[in-house]
Motif scaffolding. Structure first.
Motif, PDB file in Angstrom:
ATOM      1  N   SER A  22      -4.130   6.415  -2.483  1.00 23.37           N
ATOM      2  CA  SER A  22      -3.942   5.304  -1.905  1.00 23.37           C
ATOM      3  C   SER A  22      -4.320   4.608  -2.703  1.00 23.37           C
ATOM      4  O   SER A  22      -4.786   4.020  -3.739  1.00 23.37           O
ATOM      5  N   LEU A  23      -2.689   3.917  -3.684  1.00 21.88           N
ATOM      6  CA  LEU A  23      -2.584   2.608  -4.576  1.00 21.88           C
ATOM      7  C   LEU A  23      -2.043   1.323  -3.553  1.00 21.88           C
ATOM      8  O   LEU A  23      -1.353   1.069  -2.778  1.00 21.88           O
ATOM      9  N   LEU A  24      -2.824  -0.024  -3.745  1.00 20.05           N
ATOM     10  CA  LEU A  24      -3.082  -0.847  -3.538  1.00 20.05           C
ATOM     11  C   LEU A  24      -2.534  -2.237  -4.603  1.00 20.05           C
ATOM     12  O   LEU A  24      -2.984  -1.905  -5.320  1.00 20.05           O
ATOM     13  N   THR A  57       0.805  -1.204  -0.372  1.00 18.39           N
ATOM     14  CA  THR A  57      -0.160  -0.276   0.256  1.00 18.39           C
ATOM     15  C   THR A  57       0.986   0.781   0.143  1.00 18.39           C
ATOM     16  O   THR A  57       1.724   1.414   1.095  1.00 18.39           O
ATOM     17  N   MET A  58       0.443   2.368  -0.879  1.00 16.52           N
ATOM     18  CA  MET A  58       1.220   3.704  -0.672  1.00 16.52           C
ATOM     19  C   MET A  58      -0.001   4.713  -1.201  1.00 16.52           C
ATOM     20  O   MET A  58      -0.917   4.459  -1.711  1.00 16.52           O
ATOM     21  N   ASN A  59       0.627   5.431   0.016  1.00 18.58           N
ATOM     22  CA  ASN A  59      -0.269   6.789  -0.514  1.00 18.58           C
ATOM     23  C   ASN A  59       0.432   7.985  -1.088  1.00 18.58           C
ATOM     24  O   ASN A  59       1.298   8.012  -1.064  1.00 18.58           O
ATOM     25  N   THR A  68      -7.609   4.415  -4.274  1.00 14.63           N
ATOM     26  CA  THR A  68      -9.244   5.180  -3.642  1.00 14.63           C
ATOM     27  C   THR A  68      -8.195   6.431  -3.595  1.00 14.63           C
ATOM     28  O   THR A  68      -7.844   6.642  -3.892  1.00 14.63           O
ATOM     29  N   LEU A  69      -9.283   7.518  -3.390  1.00 12.53           N
ATOM     30  CA  LEU A  69      -9.151   9.035  -3.539  1.00 12.53           C
ATOM     31  C   LEU A  69     -10.521   9.452  -2.403  1.00 12.53           C
ATOM     32  O   LEU A  69     -11.554   9.006  -2.624  1.00 12.53           O
TER      33      LEU A  69
END
Lengths: 112, 114
Positions: free
Chosen positions: A73-75, A20-22, A64-65
């Motif tokens: 976030s990018l999962l 997970t990156m934010n 998600t936004l």
């Protein structure tokens, strides 16, 4: 100047785990995009999410936004060694003729 | 073409030398962007063309940097009297017109100024 700030700066996980990156940004946007960059190469577009969308999926990717928090976030699920790369978020403002503004990136290492 | 092509792939210049970096975008792409990427950082915007018109050059760091796209296709980024701080990867990207566009990047030119 760079609008997006990715968190963490670097991430190391085992193959099969989720990553997970934010990304946080500062100004109102039309859309937010995620790109991937392998070492020594150009960036490759992964996914785009518009400001009126909250979640989007593409294969093993989930984005998600949250426009109220100005964050995304990018999962990446079930990570593979081939996912090792740097990941950047990029924002496009409303005016349409403005360039994409990139963050500093998250360096992901997936260990086999 | 199949993708965005940049040349040369690597360029070593002596301080004070002029350099020219070439970008061949995807055929039919109206928009063309130049970005500068320092080691370990994200791409920083330099300049943007729509066809042959340079619509935004606010990111060019000094008047030593100049870009052109005379026929609305191939673009050249020129750096005069190079300095060590110009050492970076210079990325070119192209896209179709309009909002919600995604960028297609070349592999970049790695410039080293000695």
């Amino acid at each position: 100047s760079q609008q997006g700030e990715e968190d963490p700066q670097a991430l190391s996980i085992q193959e099969g785990e989720n990553a997970t990156m934010n990304c946080s940004y500062k100004t109102s946007i039309n859309n937010l995009q995620w790109y991937r960059q392998n070492s020594g190469r150009g960036l490759v577009h992964l996914i785009l999410i518009r400001s009126n969308e909250r979640e989007k999926h593409s294969g093993r990717l989930r984005v998600t936004l949250d426009t109220s928090k100005k964050s995304s976030s990018l999962l990446i699920t079930a990570s593979r060694a081939a996912d090792t790369a740097s990941y950047f978020c990029a924002t496009e403002a409303y005016s349409g003729n403005t360039p994409l503004v990139f963050g500093k990136g998250t360096r992901l290492s997936v260990i086999a | 073409g199949a993708g965005v092509s940049q040349s040369p792939r690597y360029k070593v210049a002596k301080r004070g030398q002029d350099v020219a970096l070439r970008c061949d975008p995807i055929s039919g792409h109206v928009s063309l962007f130049w970005y500068q990427q320092a080691l370990g950082q994200g791409p920083e915007f330099l300049t943007y063309f729509q066809n042959e018109a340079q619509l935004d050059k606010s990111g060019l760091p000094s008047d030593r940097f100049f870009a052109e796209r005379p026929e609305g296709s191939v673009s050249t980024l020129k750096i005069q009297r190079t300095q060590q701080e110009d050492s970076a990867v210079y990325l070119c990207a192209s896209s179709q017109q309009g909002q919600g566009r995604k960028l297609f990047f070349g592999s970049g030119t790695q410039l080293s100024v000695l």
